[in-house]
Scaffold this motif. Structure first.
Motif, mmCIF file in Angstrom:
data_model
loop_
_atom_site.group_PDB
_atom_site.id
_atom_site.type_symbol
_atom_site.label_atom_id
_atom_site.label_comp_id
_atom_site.label_asym_id
_atom_site.label_seq_id
_atom_site.Cartn_x
_atom_site.Cartn_y
_atom_site.Cartn_z
ATOM 1 N N CYS A 1 0.831 -1.192 0.000
ATOM 2 C CA CYS A 1 0.000 0.000 0.000
ATOM 3 C C CYS A 1 0.872 1.251 0.000
ATOM 4 O O CYS A 1 1.859 1.318 0.713
ATOM 5 N N ARG A 2 0.518 2.226 -0.836
ATOM 6 C CA ARG A 2 1.271 3.472 -0.887
ATOM 7 C C ARG A 2 0.994 4.319 0.344
ATOM 8 O O ARG A 2 -0.102 4.344 0.877
ATOM 9 N N SER A 3 2.019 5.043 0.782
ATOM 10 C CA SER A 3 1.877 5.971 1.897
ATOM 11 C C SER A 3 2.137 7.375 1.387
ATOM 12 O O SER A 3 3.089 7.621 0.645
ATOM 13 N N GLN A 4 1.293 8.316 1.787
ATOM 14 C CA GLN A 4 1.492 9.694 1.348
ATOM 15 C C GLN A 4 2.668 10.348 2.051
ATOM 16 O O GLN A 4 3.166 11.376 1.596
ATOM 17 N N SER A 5 3.118 9.788 3.159
ATOM 18 C CA SER A 5 4.227 10.328 3.938
ATOM 19 C C SER A 5 3.925 11.762 4.348
ATOM 20 O O SER A 5 2.830 12.047 4.821
ATOM 21 N N SER A 6 4.855 12.703 4.126
ATOM 22 C CA SER A 6 4.686 14.052 4.655
ATOM 23 C C SER A 6 3.981 15.002 3.689
ATOM 24 O O SER A 6 3.689 16.142 4.043
ATOM 25 N N GLU A 7 3.706 14.577 2.472
ATOM 26 C CA GLU A 7 3.029 15.444 1.517
ATOM 27 C C GLU A 7 1.523 15.469 1.795
ATOM 28 O O GLU A 7 0.944 14.464 2.207
ATOM 29 N N GLY A 8 0.893 16.612 1.548
ATOM 30 C CA GLY A 8 -0.537 16.745 1.828
ATOM 31 C C GLY A 8 -1.412 16.220 0.714
ATOM 32 O O GLY A 8 -2.403 16.861 0.333
ATOM 33 N N SER A 9 -1.084 15.053 0.209
ATOM 34 C CA SER A 9 -1.712 14.518 -1.001
ATOM 35 C C SER A 9 -2.815 13.509 -0.726
ATOM 36 O O SER A 9 -3.164 12.717 -1.613
ATOM 37 N N CYS A 10 -3.393 13.515 0.470
ATOM 38 C CA CYS A 10 -4.360 12.475 0.827
ATOM 39 C C CYS A 10 -5.535 12.401 -0.136
ATOM 40 O O CYS A 10 -6.004 11.312 -0.484
ATOM 41 N N GLN A 11 -6.002 13.556 -0.601
ATOM 42 C CA GLN A 11 -7.154 13.546 -1.495
ATOM 43 C C GLN A 11 -6.776 12.909 -2.832
ATOM 44 O O GLN A 11 -7.584 12.195 -3.433
#
Length: 220
Positions: A1-11
């Protein structure tokens, strides 16, 4: 599963969860789409600059007007850089446009969107208030204070296990896909968790929650 990490890319991640599900429903095969492309193009519709997130409304416009870019053309990185979007991205994404999109309001609408094979869903909500009885199983929810967060929501059932339905014919829980997969404080297991109907309906009752549904990709 990919993780967005620290970027605000959840959407962007949540929107592509739904797009990947729609593609699988229609084509019978899995295709990975670029969360960064969805994130940056959503921001363009939103008029947001900088790594400050994006809206469900912007993501829905991307799904319907632009489509999804296959991830191998733009691999995800947790580094905010809209200049990474390839010059021919719009042409390549166009074949994966969603045919229909709508805003859903109720638990029944979400369940029927999936059950009738219309497509898949994602939502945005005030985050930080989930509570679970065990890891990966969310039974209660209240609006949090840590800002908004977008995730995938919908679908139910497990291989070899009988699903329990309520008296109105709706499942007692839904699958939930979170792009925070590496945070030990999250309730999910590798990004996945089950949410009890009570928790889902509590999210829907909050005025800040927005749920989007998309369906078929006509060009496939």
């Amino acid at each position: 599963c990919r993780s967005q990490s620290s970027e605000g890319s959840c959407q962007g991640h949540a929107k592509e969860f739904a797009s990947e599900a729609v593609h699988f429903m229609q084509a019978g095969q899995f295709e990975k789409f670029s969360p960064d492309y969805a994130y940056y193009e959503s921001q363009n519709f939103d008029g947001i600059r900088g790594d400050n997130g994006s809206t469900i409304s912007g993501g829905l416009k991307v799904a319907l007007q632009l489509g999804s870019l296959q991830e191998h053309f733009m691999p995800y990185t947790p580094r905010y850089n809209p200049q990474d979007v390839p010059g021919d991205a719009a042409m390549k994404a166009a074949q994966y446009k969603a045919g229909t999109g709508t805003i859903l309001k109720t638990y029944r609408q979400i369940c029927e969107w999936w059950a009738r094979g219309y497509g898949a869903t994602w939502w945005g909500a005030r985050w930080g208030g989930a509570a679970e009885t065990k890891r990966g199983w969310v039974t209660r929810w209240r609006p949090g204070s840590s800002g908004g967060h977008a995730t995938g929501i919908g679908g139910w059932g497990e291989d070899g296990k009988k699903t329990t339905f309520d008296s109105d014919g709706l499942p007692q829980w839904l699958w939930h896909k979170n792009s925070h997969t590496a945070n030990p404080n999250e309730v999910s297991l590798a990004g996945w968790s089950r949410w009890h109907r009570d928790a889902v309906e509590a999210v829907l009752a909050d005025s800040y929650t927005v749920v989007a549904g998309i369906s078929d990709m006509p060009s496939l």
